[in-house]
Enzyme design. Structure first.
Site, PDB file in Angstrom:
ATOM      1  N   GLY A 126      42.259  40.499  24.284  1.00 23.76           N
ATOM      2  CA  GLY A 126      41.857  40.561  25.688  1.00 23.76           C
ATOM      3  C   GLY A 126      40.371  40.291  25.821  1.00 23.76           C
ATOM      4  O   GLY A 126      39.743  39.786  24.893  1.00 23.76           O
ATOM      5  N   ASN A 127      39.828  40.581  26.975  1.00 21.42           N
ATOM      6  CA  ASN A 127      38.381  40.447  27.164  1.00 21.42           C
ATOM      7  C   ASN A 127      37.918  41.455  28.198  1.00 21.42           C
ATOM      8  O   ASN A 127      38.726  42.192  28.770  1.00 21.42           O
ATOM      9  CB  ASN A 127      38.009  39.009  27.544  1.00 21.42           C
ATOM     10  CG  ASN A 127      38.584  38.596  28.880  1.00 21.42           C
ATOM     11  OD1 ASN A 127      38.197  39.121  29.926  1.00 21.42           O
ATOM     12  ND2 ASN A 127      39.550  37.683  28.852  1.00 21.42           N
ATOM     13  N   ARG A 128      36.608  41.497  28.437  1.00 21.85           N
ATOM     14  CA  ARG A 128      36.019  42.593  29.206  1.00 21.85           C
ATOM     15  C   ARG A 128      35.956  42.333  30.707  1.00 21.85           C
ATOM     16  O   ARG A 128      35.306  43.081  31.436  1.00 21.85           O
ATOM     17  CB  ARG A 128      34.619  42.890  28.661  1.00 21.85           C
ATOM     18  CG  ARG A 128      34.687  43.483  27.266  1.00 21.85           C
ATOM     19  CD  ARG A 128      33.334  43.543  26.610  1.00 21.85           C
ATOM     20  NE  ARG A 128      32.357  44.272  27.407  1.00 21.85           N
ATOM     21  CZ  ARG A 128      31.063  44.337  27.121  1.00 21.85           C
ATOM     22  NH1 ARG A 128      30.599  43.705  26.067  1.00 21.85           N
ATOM     23  NH2 ARG A 128      30.241  45.027  27.889  1.00 21.85           N
ATOM     24  N   SER A 129      36.614  41.315  31.214  1.00 23.87           N
ATOM     25  CA  SER A 129      36.596  41.066  32.658  1.00 23.87           C
ATOM     26  C   SER A 129      37.210  42.249  33.412  1.00 23.87           C
ATOM     27  O   SER A 129      38.294  42.718  33.074  1.00 23.87           O
ATOM     28  CB  SER A 129      37.400  39.804  32.969  1.00 23.87           C
ATOM     29  OG  SER A 129      37.567  39.680  34.369  1.00 23.87           O
ATOM     30  N   ALA A 150      38.795  35.462  33.759  1.00 24.76           N
ATOM     31  CA  ALA A 150      38.300  35.167  32.403  1.00 24.76           C
ATOM     32  C   ALA A 150      39.535  34.874  31.554  1.00 24.76           C
ATOM     33  O   ALA A 150      40.151  35.775  30.979  1.00 24.76           O
ATOM     34  CB  ALA A 150      37.523  36.347  31.856  1.00 24.76           C
TER      35      ALA A 150
END
Ligand code: CTP
Length: 227
Positions: A29-32, A95
């Site tokens: 995943g990512n931090r968006s 993102a």
């Protein structure tokens, strides 16, 4: 502030991260946080637009008057955005993962005795923003986001041109008071006509309104021209 009406227009917004499953318990995943895209969707609905919000996995409340389509992966987001077209405006605030595991494994991956490394093969995802800009029924205004740590202007202008966008909203990530989790941000918006607009630092709700003013101005300008 100049509040340009968007009554009667259809706007598709993508927001949040994507999660790419590795196995049933793990993902990339990512931090968006999704806050910027949700703010754009909320502000556009307040101006009378018909808004479809394609949201990655975030727990934010659905803005009033917005049709929300929840997705998890980049592939699902691609399908949902394409299904939401045609539209007058596309704002790609999500993102989206650039790479996803080649195969999601159906059972939990177990470590083996003595195993000290694991190799995952990732494959490129489809570029939703570029595909929207290339679509047979291309929205009149296509807006991308660029989160960069370095060379913000060069990378943002590169994406504007390569993906055939009308506007790109760039922000420097990794600084306090801006970026992913924050309620505030500062954006520099580069337009295909060569103009540059500094927005903020301000609350993402205010930035969303200022971005919609730029979008409304481009809608009134007619077909995009390159500087
Ligand atoms: N984007 C997309 N589909 C993808 C990847 C990105 O629609 N598969 C969109 C995002 O919504 C955002 C913009 O493209 O509007 C970001 O551009 P991109 O070049 O993909 O930036 P990064 O993901 O940061 O990639 P890079 O590593 O090249 O900087």
């Amino acid at each position: 502030m100049n509040i340009a009406s968007l009554a009667g227009l259809r706007i598709v917004v993508s927001a949040g991260p994507t999660f790419e499953d590795i196995d049933p318990v793990r993902f990339i995943g990512n931090r968006s946080s999704g806050k910027m895209g949700f703010a754009v969707a909320a502000a556009a609905a307040q101006r009378g637009a018909r808004v479809a919000l394609v949201a990655g996995p975030v727990s934010l409340p659905t803005p009033a008057g917005v049709e929300r389509i929840n997705v998890r992966s980049a592939a699902q987001m691609h399908g949902a955005v394409m299904a939401a077209l045609p539209a007058d405006v596309y704002v790609g605030a999500a993102a989206v993962a650039d790479f996803a595991p080649a195969h999601a494994v159906a059972s939990k991956i177990k470590k083996q005795a003595g195993q000290d490394s694991l190799t995952l093969t990732l494959v490129r995802t489809r570029d939703i923003l570029a595909d929207v800009a290339d679509h047979a029924q291309r929205p009149r205004v296509v807006v991308g986001f660029a989160a960069e740590t370095d060379h913000v202007e060069a990378y943002a202008r590169g994406k504007l041109e390569k993906k055939r966008l009308d506007l790109i909203a760039a922000n420097r990530v990794g600084e306090s008071g801006s970026g992913f989790e924050s309620d505030d941000n500062a954006l520099t918006v580069y337009a295909v006509d060569g103009s540059v607009h500094a927005l903020g630092p301000a609350a993402k709700t205010q930035l969303a309104d200022e971005l919609l003013d730029l979008i409304a101005a481009r809608l009134n300008q007619g077909p995009a021209t390159t500087a």
